[in-house]
Design a protein around this motif. Structure first.
Motif, PDB file in Angstrom:
ATOM      1  N   TRP A 235     -14.144   3.814 -34.000  1.00  0.00           N
ATOM      2  CA  TRP A 235     -14.124   5.246 -33.717  1.00  0.00           C
ATOM      3  C   TRP A 235     -14.617   5.498 -32.291  1.00  0.00           C
ATOM      4  O   TRP A 235     -15.489   4.780 -31.796  1.00  0.00           O
ATOM      5  N   ALA A 236     -14.028   6.510 -31.667  1.00  0.00           N
ATOM      6  CA  ALA A 236     -14.445   6.897 -30.321  1.00  0.00           C
ATOM      7  C   ALA A 236     -14.413   8.406 -30.198  1.00  0.00           C
ATOM      8  O   ALA A 236     -13.592   9.085 -30.847  1.00  0.00           O
ATOM      9  N   MET A 237     -15.314   8.942 -29.373  1.00  0.00           N
ATOM     10  CA  MET A 237     -15.415  10.379 -29.131  1.00  0.00           C
ATOM     11  C   MET A 237     -15.688  10.611 -27.646  1.00  0.00           C
ATOM     12  O   MET A 237     -16.822  10.885 -27.248  1.00  0.00           O
ATOM     13  N   PRO A 238     -14.680  10.457 -26.794  1.00  0.00           N
ATOM     14  CA  PRO A 238     -14.906  10.658 -25.358  1.00  0.00           C
ATOM     15  C   PRO A 238     -15.370  12.083 -25.080  1.00  0.00           C
ATOM     16  O   PRO A 238     -14.790  13.048 -25.582  1.00  0.00           O
ATOM     17  N   TRP A 239     -16.446  12.187 -24.324  1.00  0.00           N
ATOM     18  CA  TRP A 239     -16.985  13.504 -23.959  1.00  0.00           C
ATOM     19  C   TRP A 239     -17.255  13.519 -22.464  1.00  0.00           C
ATOM     20  O   TRP A 239     -18.070  12.739 -21.961  1.00  0.00           O
ATOM     21  N   ARG A 240     -16.520  14.394 -21.764  1.00  0.00           N
ATOM     22  CA  ARG A 240     -16.582  14.431 -20.308  1.00  0.00           C
ATOM     23  C   ARG A 240     -16.304  13.030 -19.779  1.00  0.00           C
ATOM     24  O   ARG A 240     -15.310  12.411 -20.121  1.00  0.00           O
ATOM     25  N   GLU A 241     -17.188  12.517 -18.911  1.00  0.00           N
ATOM     26  CA  GLU A 241     -16.936  11.197 -18.348  1.00  0.00           C
ATOM     27  C   GLU A 241     -17.542  10.078 -19.197  1.00  0.00           C
ATOM     28  O   GLU A 241     -17.481   8.903 -18.829  1.00  0.00           O
ATOM     29  N   ARG A 242     -18.087  10.405 -20.357  1.00  0.00           N
ATOM     30  CA  ARG A 242     -18.774   9.418 -21.178  1.00  0.00           C
ATOM     31  C   ARG A 242     -17.917   9.031 -22.376  1.00  0.00           C
ATOM     32  O   ARG A 242     -17.276   9.876 -22.994  1.00  0.00           O
ATOM     33  N   TYR A 243     -17.980   7.754 -22.714  1.00  0.00           N
ATOM     34  CA  TYR A 243     -17.164   7.212 -23.800  1.00  0.00           C
ATOM     35  C   TYR A 243     -18.091   6.814 -24.943  1.00  0.00           C
ATOM     36  O   TYR A 243     -18.739   5.766 -24.911  1.00  0.00           O
ATOM     37  N   ILE A 244     -18.186   7.686 -25.951  1.00  0.00           N
ATOM     38  CA  ILE A 244     -19.007   7.431 -27.134  1.00  0.00           C
ATOM     39  C   ILE A 244     -18.142   6.663 -28.126  1.00  0.00           C
ATOM     40  O   ILE A 244     -17.085   7.156 -28.538  1.00  0.00           O
ATOM     41  N   TRP A 245     -18.568   5.477 -28.515  1.00  0.00           N
ATOM     42  CA  TRP A 245     -17.695   4.669 -29.368  1.00  0.00           C
ATOM     43  C   TRP A 245     -18.518   3.724 -30.240  1.00  0.00           C
ATOM     44  O   TRP A 245     -19.733   3.676 -30.178  1.00  0.00           O
ATOM     45  N   GLY A 246     -17.790   2.976 -31.082  1.00  0.00           N
ATOM     46  CA  GLY A 246     -18.413   1.952 -31.905  1.00  0.00           C
ATOM     47  C   GLY A 246     -19.338   2.518 -32.961  1.00  0.00           C
ATOM     48  O   GLY A 246     -19.065   3.558 -33.572  1.00  0.00           O
ATOM     49  N   ALA A 247     -20.464   1.842 -33.171  1.00  0.00           N
ATOM     50  CA  ALA A 247     -21.390   2.242 -34.228  1.00  0.00           C
ATOM     51  C   ALA A 247     -21.931   3.644 -34.006  1.00  0.00           C
ATOM     52  O   ALA A 247     -22.117   4.406 -34.969  1.00  0.00           O
ATOM     53  N   THR A 248     -22.176   4.016 -32.750  1.00  0.00           N
ATOM     54  CA  THR A 248     -22.703   5.356 -32.476  1.00  0.00           C
ATOM     55  C   THR A 248     -21.718   6.423 -32.932  1.00  0.00           C
ATOM     56  O   THR A 248     -22.090   7.387 -33.611  1.00  0.00           O
ATOM     57  N   ALA A 249     -20.449   6.267 -32.568  1.00  0.00           N
ATOM     58  CA  ALA A 249     -19.434   7.228 -32.987  1.00  0.00           C
ATOM     59  C   ALA A 249     -19.256   7.209 -34.503  1.00  0.00           C
ATOM     60  O   ALA A 249     -19.070   8.260 -35.142  1.00  0.00           O
TER      61      ALA A 249
END
Length: 220
Positions: free
Chosen positions: A180-194
């Protein structure tokens, strides 16, 4: 907007911190999107992360970090403050300690509302998300050895499934890996965090007839 309704929902839907057990089974995992991946039999190492929700008047936000580029693993990735449990610690103690060590977040400023679904990582950790509530924006100072940046993401962005997408990479050996991924602005939130964010949304809003409306009520 109702920060009150959000806090009430969290208290109602999360498990109480007292219910945590070191041998509790994970409810979610890196293998959920990769059921065909080898899953070795092993004893999972307990870890915990703090999901700090900041009750800003203009809308709730979630504090996250970008890991230092000098770390031996997961360099530069977006994460919640957290890490493995020290001997004798429970999940809440570990999450608060790690947040103090990583970003100097004062434990006294955090009201622990409960724990979310345990998460198994492909690296062999059983991660307990500890959800904390902060009534004031915290003063933080990232530890340069561990954290490159501290930032906040709007709660309503994270809870909007249209911002959740399945991405993949092809390792040098083995099958394609999905995450899973949740790109927010210039940041790429992914993996376990997402995945932890997505699991938290399911726990809070999954049985709502109109989950989008419930999210709006809590944090629009």
């Amino acid at each position: 907007m109702s920060l009150t309704s959000l806090r009430e929902r969290l208290v109602e839907r999360l498990a109480p911190a007292s219910a945590w057990r070191p041998d509790g089974p994970p409810m979610r995992s890196d293998f959920d999107l990769n059921p065909g991946a080898p899953r070795p039999g092993r004893t999972l190492r307990p870890a915990a992360v703090l999901v700090p929700i900041i009750a800003r008047p203009e809308g709730a936000t979630v504090l996250m970090t970008r890991r230092s580029d000098s770390l031996a693993s997961h360099t530069g990735q977006i994460a919640f403050p957290g890490g493995r449990l020290d001997p004798g610690e429970d999940a809440v103690q570990a999450a608060l300690r790690e947040a103090q060590e990583e970003v100097a977040l004062d434990s006294a400023a955090v009201e622990v509302l409960g724990v979310a679904d345990g998460y198994e990582t492909v690296t062999g950790f059983m991660v307990t998300p500890v959800v904390g509530w902060l009534v004031e924006p915290p003063v933080v100072s990232p530890s340069p050895d561990e954290v490159a940046e501290v930032f906040e993401v709007p709660w309503d962005f994270l809870m909007d499934p249209t911002n959740h997408r399945r991405d993949f990479y092809d390792p040098e050996t083995g099958p394609r890996r999905w995450f899973w991924a949740m790109p927010w602005r210039e940041r790429y939130i992914w993996g376990a965090t997402a995945a932890i964010v997505r699991a938290l949304r399911a726990r809070l809003y999954g049985d709502e007839a109109e989950p989008a409306a419930a999210v709006d009520e809590d944090a629009a």
